[in-house]
Design a protein around this motif. Structure first.
Motif, PDB file in Angstrom:
ATOM      1  N   SER A   1       1.984  12.696   1.913  1.00 24.79           N
ATOM      2  CA  SER A   1       2.383  11.296   1.930  1.00 24.79           C
ATOM      3  C   SER A   1       1.206  10.389   2.272  1.00 24.79           C
ATOM      4  N   SER A   2       0.413  10.800   3.275  1.00 21.87           N
ATOM      5  CA  SER A   2      -0.728   9.985   3.693  1.00 21.87           C
ATOM      6  C   SER A   2      -1.863  10.035   2.674  1.00 21.87           C
ATOM      7  N   GLU A   3      -2.182  11.247   2.201  1.00 20.15           N
ATOM      8  CA  GLU A   3      -3.335  11.413   1.328  1.00 20.15           C
ATOM      9  C   GLU A   3      -3.094  10.823  -0.059  1.00 20.15           C
ATOM     10  N   ILE A   4      -1.888  10.948  -0.570  1.00 21.48           N
ATOM     11  CA  ILE A   4      -1.579  10.388  -1.898  1.00 21.48           C
ATOM     12  C   ILE A   4      -1.206   8.914  -1.785  1.00 21.48           C
ATOM     13  N   GLY A   5      -0.367   8.605  -0.811  1.00 25.33           N
ATOM     14  CA  GLY A   5       0.066   7.217  -0.654  1.00 25.33           C
ATOM     15  C   GLY A   5      -1.077   6.271  -0.351  1.00 25.33           C
ATOM     16  N   GLY A   6      -2.119   6.770   0.340  1.00 24.14           N
ATOM     17  CA  GLY A   6      -3.253   5.912   0.679  1.00 24.14           C
ATOM     18  C   GLY A   6      -4.059   5.439  -0.515  1.00 24.14           C
ATOM     19  N   LEU A   7      -3.816   6.036  -1.686  1.00 22.21           N
ATOM     20  CA  LEU A   7      -4.548   5.640  -2.899  1.00 22.21           C
ATOM     21  C   LEU A   7      -3.887   4.473  -3.620  1.00 22.21           C
ATOM     22  N   PHE A   8      -2.722   4.040  -3.143  1.00 23.87           N
ATOM     23  CA  PHE A   8      -1.976   2.989  -3.841  1.00 23.87           C
ATOM     24  C   PHE A   8      -1.908   1.721  -2.990  1.00 23.87           C
ATOM     25  N   ASP A   9      -1.790   0.596  -3.702  1.00 22.87           N
ATOM     26  CA  ASP A   9      -1.750  -0.708  -3.034  1.00 22.87           C
ATOM     27  C   ASP A   9      -0.336  -1.044  -2.550  1.00 22.87           C
ATOM     28  N   SER A  10      -0.270  -2.135  -1.821  1.00 22.83           N
ATOM     29  CA  SER A  10       0.991  -2.731  -1.361  1.00 22.83           C
ATOM     30  C   SER A  10       1.842  -1.816  -0.490  1.00 22.83           C
ATOM     31  N   PRO A  11       1.233  -1.142   0.512  1.00 28.73           N
ATOM     32  CA  PRO A  11       2.056  -0.377   1.444  1.00 28.73           C
ATOM     33  C   PRO A  11       2.896  -1.316   2.305  1.00 28.73           C
ATOM     34  N   ARG A  12       4.006  -0.810   2.779  1.00 33.04           N
ATOM     35  CA  ARG A  12       4.886  -1.597   3.637  1.00 33.04           C
ATOM     36  C   ARG A  12       5.109  -0.869   4.958  1.00 33.04           C
ATOM     37  N   LEU A  13       5.206  -1.642   6.038  1.00 38.87           N
ATOM     38  CA  LEU A  13       5.471  -1.063   7.346  1.00 38.87           C
ATOM     39  C   LEU A  13       6.894  -0.527   7.362  1.00 38.87           C
ATOM     40  N   ILE A  14       7.082   0.702   7.795  1.00 36.03           N
ATOM     41  CA  ILE A  14       8.385   1.352   7.690  1.00 36.03           C
ATOM     42  C   ILE A  14       9.449   0.669   8.546  1.00 36.03           C
ATOM     43  N   THR A  15       9.044  -0.008   9.605  1.00 39.21           N
ATOM     44  CA  THR A  15      10.026  -0.626  10.503  1.00 39.21           C
ATOM     45  C   THR A  15      10.518  -1.980  10.019  1.00 39.21           C
ATOM     46  N   THR A  16       9.655  -2.763   9.356  1.00 40.37           N
ATOM     47  CA  THR A  16      10.026  -4.128   8.950  1.00 40.37           C
ATOM     48  C   THR A  16       9.948  -4.345   7.446  1.00 40.37           C
ATOM     49  N   LEU A  17       9.325  -3.392   6.734  1.00 42.46           N
ATOM     50  CA  LEU A  17       9.101  -3.478   5.286  1.00 42.46           C
ATOM     51  C   LEU A  17       8.161  -4.611   4.886  1.00 42.46           C
ATOM     52  N   GLU A  18       7.458  -5.195   5.839  1.00 45.03           N
ATOM     53  CA  GLU A  18       6.465  -6.214   5.477  1.00 45.03           C
ATOM     54  C   GLU A  18       5.228  -5.544   4.903  1.00 45.03           C
ATOM     55  N   ARG A  19       4.536  -6.264   3.993  1.00 48.92           N
ATOM     56  CA  ARG A  19       3.323  -5.725   3.384  1.00 48.92           C
ATOM     57  C   ARG A  19       2.203  -5.705   4.426  1.00 48.92           C
ATOM     58  N   VAL A  20       1.461  -4.617   4.440  1.00 50.03           N
ATOM     59  CA  VAL A  20       0.346  -4.463   5.371  1.00 50.03           C
ATOM     60  C   VAL A  20      -0.845  -3.869   4.621  1.00 50.03           C
ATOM     61  N   ASP A  21      -1.978  -3.842   5.284  1.00 45.71           N
ATOM     62  CA  ASP A  21      -3.174  -3.291   4.653  1.00 45.71           C
ATOM     63  C   ASP A  21      -3.083  -1.774   4.542  1.00 45.71           C
TER      64      ASP A  21
END
Length: 436
Positions: free
Chosen positions: A326-346
């Motif tokens: 999840s970390s290694e693949i997901g880190g290659l994509f843009d627009s991640p969201r914080l799992i607690t609030t779903l706000e966009r983060v870096d």
């Protein structure tokens, strides 16, 4: 001959005094205690020059020799207890593993400074010395200890000693000596017999895979030693099925950390040390699995507790692999969201998720579930695979929640990984009890 090599030879000679243990009996403590006390008073002369480490020259006394000898005396006390004493063979093996392991390491270091080779020199020399010491003691005492048990204890002791020497400092040899003696004693009590075929296979397979992981850059020297030690314990205490699940995590997880590493580095989400796993990372993800295989061995693989340990093992590694992918693949994509609030983060923000990463994590948990179903006696087949995979998903979700709420403040990344794998293992175990 270098000063370091001569000093290591001197310590190996002191360690060799342990071979007199069967003859000395209760007086075993005396020679080491006397050497330790004398070392504190020596401040010059040829003995001082032979044994002095850099810090000893500054202090004007042989602290290193004193610490080593007094630690040996403490182990000797344990070996002379009237009830449940430390086996004499383990006492001797522990001394020789550290003494001759350091000598082998310095012999290699006098020719090359390559970290892998110097550690290999320690393990090989300590391993041979540990076997030799146990055989000699067994011969003197007229015992009939199986060679496979002697070999198993020697390799476990050599790996633990090498790992601790890699993580600690030379002045910490007393701590290493005591730790190795106590841990090897634990394993001696834990294993009654060691199947020779499994032992030989464990040594060959884990050493080869450890060297490959170091060569590919997916593990540091300490991470490699930890992985080899875990592999040996999985095969001997559990079986090849346990090892297969563990190595799937190490292999797939390690390769995923190297996948498009340059892109991750540019995005600021790459693992440090060029993606090579260290001891902390390995243990944070595999500590629950290690406890599970130890528990499985203690109950001798029978009864409901054995099944619980199997699911805890599989669920924890499903979490570890799912979270890694999840970390290694997901880190290659843009627009991640914080799992607690779903706000966009870096990208790289603790607790951030992407849908691509979540899918990769689910795939990792699913792979572990199917593999566990195929190679471990989980019983219910596809239902068991689903339970393991679901435990892995819960665990990786806990990892993200802890990352968003506690990581970086109250908890470090390794504690987050440990708690996540623990939650995944417990979830799988609970679901198995409830549903299966």
């Amino acid at each position: 001959m270098t000063d370091r090599l001569r000093r290591a030879g001197g310590f190996a000679a002191v360690a060799s005094l342990g071979l007199a243990a069967p003859v000395l009996g209760p007086a075993l403590v005396v020679p080491f205690a006397l050497i330790g006390l004398a070392a504190i008073t020596v401040s010059s002369g040829p003995v001082f020059e032979l044994f002095a480490r850099p810090g000893d020259w500054e202090d004007g006394r042989l602290n290193g020799l004193a610490g080593f000898s007094l630690a040996a005396a403490a182990l000797a006390l344990l070996a002379t207890m009237p009830q449940t004493p430390l086996p004499v063979g383990i006492f001797v093996a522990t001394l020789l593993i550290l003494g001759f392991g350091n000598l082998g390491m310095e012999a290699v270091r006098s020719q090359t400074s390559q970290p892998f080779l110097t550690v290999a020199g320690f393990v090989a020399s300590g391993f041979v010395a540990g076997i030799t010491g146990q055989f000699l003691v067994d011969l003197q005492l007229g015992g009939n200890t199986e060679w496979s048990v002697i070999t198993f204890l020697a390799i476990v002791g050599a790996l633990i000693a090498a790992l601790l020497r890699e993580l600690l400092y030379e002045r910490d040899d007393p701590l290493v000596l005591l730790s190795v003696g106590l841990v090897v004693w634990l394993f001696a009590e834990l294993v009654g017999t060691v199947p020779p075929v499994e032992l030989v296979a464990a040594l060959v397979v884990t050493v080869v895979l450890g060297a490959v992981s170091y060569g590919l850059g997916t593990a540091s020297v300490s991470g490699m030693l930890t992985g080899v030690l875990l592999g040996v314990l999985m095969i001997v205490l559990g079986g090849f099925g346990w090892f297969a699940v563990l190595i799937a995590f190490f292999g797939i997880g390690g390769l995923s950390s190297k996948f498009r590493y340059g892109d991750k580095e540019q995005r600021g989400v790459a693992e440090g040390n060029d993606g090579a796993r260290g001891t902390g990372n390995v243990l944070a993800n595999a500590a629950v699995a290690l406890v599970a295989v130890l528990g499985f061995a203690i109950v001798e693989g029978e009864g409901p507790l054995a099944a619980a340990f199997l699911f805890a093992f599989s669920g924890s590694l499903a979490t570890a692999l799912g979270d890694t992918l999840s970390s290694e693949i997901g880190g290659l994509f843009d627009s991640p969201r914080l799992i607690t609030t779903l706000e966009r983060v870096d990208p790289g923000t603790d607790g951030a998720v992407t849908w691509q990463g979540e899918l990769a994590g689910l795939a990792g948990a699913g792979i572990t579930g199917v593999l566990s179903m195929a190679v471990l006696p989980l019983g219910a087949m596809w239902a068991a695979a689903a339970v393991v995979a679901l435990g892995g998903f819960v665990g990786m979700t806990v990892d993200s929640l802890l990352g968003a709420t506690l990581e970086g403040g109250r908890l470090g990344n390794q504690w987050v990984n440990f708690l996540a794998t623990l939650s995944g293992g417990l979830t799988s175990t609970g679901l198995a009890v409830w549903l299966l």
